[in-house]
Scaffold this motif. Structure first.
Motif, PDB file in Angstrom:
ATOM      1  N   GLY A   9       0.866  -1.073   0.092  1.00 43.62           N
ATOM      2  CA  GLY A   9      -0.088   0.041  -0.103  1.00 43.62           C
ATOM      3  C   GLY A   9       0.776   1.119   0.111  1.00 43.62           C
ATOM      4  O   GLY A   9       1.950   1.271   0.367  1.00 43.62           O
ATOM      5  N   SER A  12       3.897   2.103   2.475  1.00 40.91           N
ATOM      6  CA  SER A  12       4.354   1.029   3.031  1.00 40.91           C
ATOM      7  C   SER A  12       5.806   0.668   3.078  1.00 40.91           C
ATOM      8  O   SER A  12       6.360   0.105   3.928  1.00 40.91           O
ATOM      9  CB  SER A  12       3.811  -0.416   2.400  1.00 40.91           C
ATOM     10  OG  SER A  12       3.947  -0.222   1.114  1.00 40.91           O
ATOM     11  N   LYS A  14       7.670   0.280   0.074  1.00 39.69           N
ATOM     12  CA  LYS A  14       8.128  -0.530  -1.315  1.00 39.69           C
ATOM     13  C   LYS A  14       9.340  -0.148  -1.771  1.00 39.69           C
ATOM     14  O   LYS A  14      10.587  -0.911  -2.091  1.00 39.69           O
ATOM     15  CB  LYS A  14       7.097  -0.554  -2.436  1.00 39.69           C
ATOM     16  CG  LYS A  14       5.794  -1.020  -2.212  1.00 39.69           C
ATOM     17  CD  LYS A  14       4.882  -0.666  -3.250  1.00 39.69           C
ATOM     18  CE  LYS A  14       4.426   0.837  -3.465  1.00 39.69           C
ATOM     19  NZ  LYS A  14       3.835   1.226  -2.408  1.00 39.69           N
ATOM     20  N   THR A  16      11.545   2.040  -0.359  1.00 39.32           N
ATOM     21  CA  THR A  16      12.734   1.795   0.654  1.00 39.32           C
ATOM     22  C   THR A  16      13.337   0.156   0.532  1.00 39.32           C
ATOM     23  O   THR A  16      14.533   0.016   0.399  1.00 39.32           O
ATOM     24  CB  THR A  16      12.062   2.109   2.009  1.00 39.32           C
ATOM     25  OG1 THR A  16      11.555   3.255   1.939  1.00 39.32           O
ATOM     26  CG2 THR A  16      13.057   2.144   3.017  1.00 39.32           C
TER      27      THR A  16
HETATM   28  P1  ATP Z   1       4.348   5.076  -2.458  1.00 38.81           P
HETATM   29  O1  ATP Z   1       3.659   3.810  -2.703  1.00 38.81           O
HETATM   30  O2  ATP Z   1       3.446   5.865  -1.894  1.00 38.81           O
HETATM   31  O3  ATP Z   1       5.119   5.374  -3.284  1.00 38.81           O
HETATM   32  P2  ATP Z   1       6.197   3.341  -0.724  1.00 38.81           P
HETATM   33  O4  ATP Z   1       5.584   2.102  -0.198  1.00 38.81           O
HETATM   34  O5  ATP Z   1       7.173   3.154  -1.989  1.00 38.81           O
HETATM   35  O6  ATP Z   1       5.332   4.508  -1.159  1.00 38.81           O
HETATM   36  P3  ATP Z   1       8.236   4.638   0.379  1.00 38.81           P
HETATM   37  O7  ATP Z   1       8.579   5.673  -0.299  1.00 38.81           O
HETATM   38  O8  ATP Z   1       9.567   3.700   0.295  1.00 38.81           O
HETATM   39  O9  ATP Z   1       6.797   3.775   0.353  1.00 38.81           O
HETATM   40  O10 ATP Z   1       8.277   5.126   1.877  1.00 38.81           O
HETATM   41  C1  ATP Z   1       7.241   6.035   2.381  1.00 38.81           C
HETATM   42  C2  ATP Z   1       7.957   7.126   3.260  1.00 38.81           C
HETATM   43  O11 ATP Z   1       8.488   6.365   4.574  1.00 38.81           O
HETATM   44  C3  ATP Z   1       9.302   7.691   2.711  1.00 38.81           C
HETATM   45  O12 ATP Z   1       9.435   8.778   3.029  1.00 38.81           O
HETATM   46  C4  ATP Z   1      10.315   6.674   3.607  1.00 38.81           C
HETATM   47  O13 ATP Z   1      11.526   7.327   3.762  1.00 38.81           O
HETATM   48  C5  ATP Z   1       9.490   6.392   4.638  1.00 38.81           C
HETATM   49  N1  ATP Z   1       9.836   4.928   5.429  1.00 38.81           N
HETATM   50  C6  ATP Z   1       9.904   4.041   4.912  1.00 38.81           C
HETATM   51  N2  ATP Z   1      10.068   2.874   5.465  1.00 38.81           N
HETATM   52  C7  ATP Z   1      10.865   3.461   6.566  1.00 38.81           C
HETATM   53  C8  ATP Z   1      11.321   2.767   7.940  1.00 38.81           C
HETATM   54  N3  ATP Z   1      11.393   1.538   8.046  1.00 38.81           N
HETATM   55  N4  ATP Z   1      11.837   3.597   8.877  1.00 38.81           N
HETATM   56  C9  ATP Z   1      11.514   4.734   8.637  1.00 38.81           C
HETATM   57  N5  ATP Z   1      11.179   5.718   7.300  1.00 38.81           N
HETATM   58  C10 ATP Z   1      10.692   4.688   6.814  1.00 38.81           C
END
Ligand code: ATP
Length: 194
Positions: A9, A12, A14, A16
């Protein structure tokens, strides 16, 4: 070459998780980023989008204003489906071309709506990244500078974590309590030993 889809989602983690796989030398195709690029650069995609949503979604420079488009599609499932019907086949083709250029034991394809878009059919296995709802909301509000309502509305349009987990081969928990790196390493070892 094994194709591993990675989903989860909004907020979540992804991306990272993908960055960690990249550090291990694994090529990652970012479907959401590529679809944004196609929207800006692919003439055929652009024309189809303007035809569907009218030229009110253009900015002064004549390029597609993603904020205007987002305001339409993130509030209306039917409109979102129309946009996806244009973007998904284009991204699917772009991914196939990208794939031909890769040389690795396995690759990752990241997509927020891997199941909803049908893109899961283009991969062999699926990994879902999960995180508690409140954490996803807080992360996204902070990263994108948007309100809770905006994030909640986007989450409502996505498939639930429960459903995604059911349909996945692997799950990574990103709740800021379980460590991410050992989870990624463990899966990486499993995949390279296949
Ligand atoms: P989207 O679908 O909205 O693109 P995503 O699932 O790719 O989201 P990320 O962009 O990887 O998610 O993470 C969302 C935010 O949360 C980012 O700013 C990221 O740096 C932060 N984040 C993710 N995982 C962690 C963690 N384990 N600890 C601290 N911050 C985190």
């Amino acid at each position: 070459m094994l194709k591993l889809g990675i989903t989860g989602g909004i907020g979540s983690g992804k991306t990272t998780v993908c960055r960690l796989f990249e550090l291990l030398g694994i090529p990652v195709y970012y479907a959401d980023d590529e679809s944004k690029k196609l929207l800006e650069e692919d003439q055929l995609v652009k024309e189809q989008v303007i035809k569907t949503f009218s030229d009110s979604i253009l900015n002064d420079l004549g390029t597609i204003d993603r904020k205007k488009l987002a305001a339409i599609v993130f509030n209306n499932k039917e409109q979102l489906e129309k946009l996806n019907a244009i973007l998904h086949p284009a991204v699917g083709q772009h991914f196939e071309n990208w794939l031909k250029k890769q040389n690795a034991v396995y690759i990752l394809k990241e997509a927020a709506i891997l199941f909803e878009s049908g893109a899961y059919k283009q991969v062999d296995k699926v990994l879902t990244v999960v995180a508690p709802l409140e954490l996803k909301i807080q992360r996204t509000m902070k990263r994108d500078g948007v309100s809770r309502e905006v994030v909640e509305k986007r989450i409502e349009l996505q498939m639930s974590d429960e459903e995604k987990i059911k349909r996945s081969d692997f799950v990574i928990i990103n709740n800021e309590q379980e460590l991410l790196i050992p989870q990624v390493l463990s899966l990486h070892k499993q995949l390279i030993n296949k």
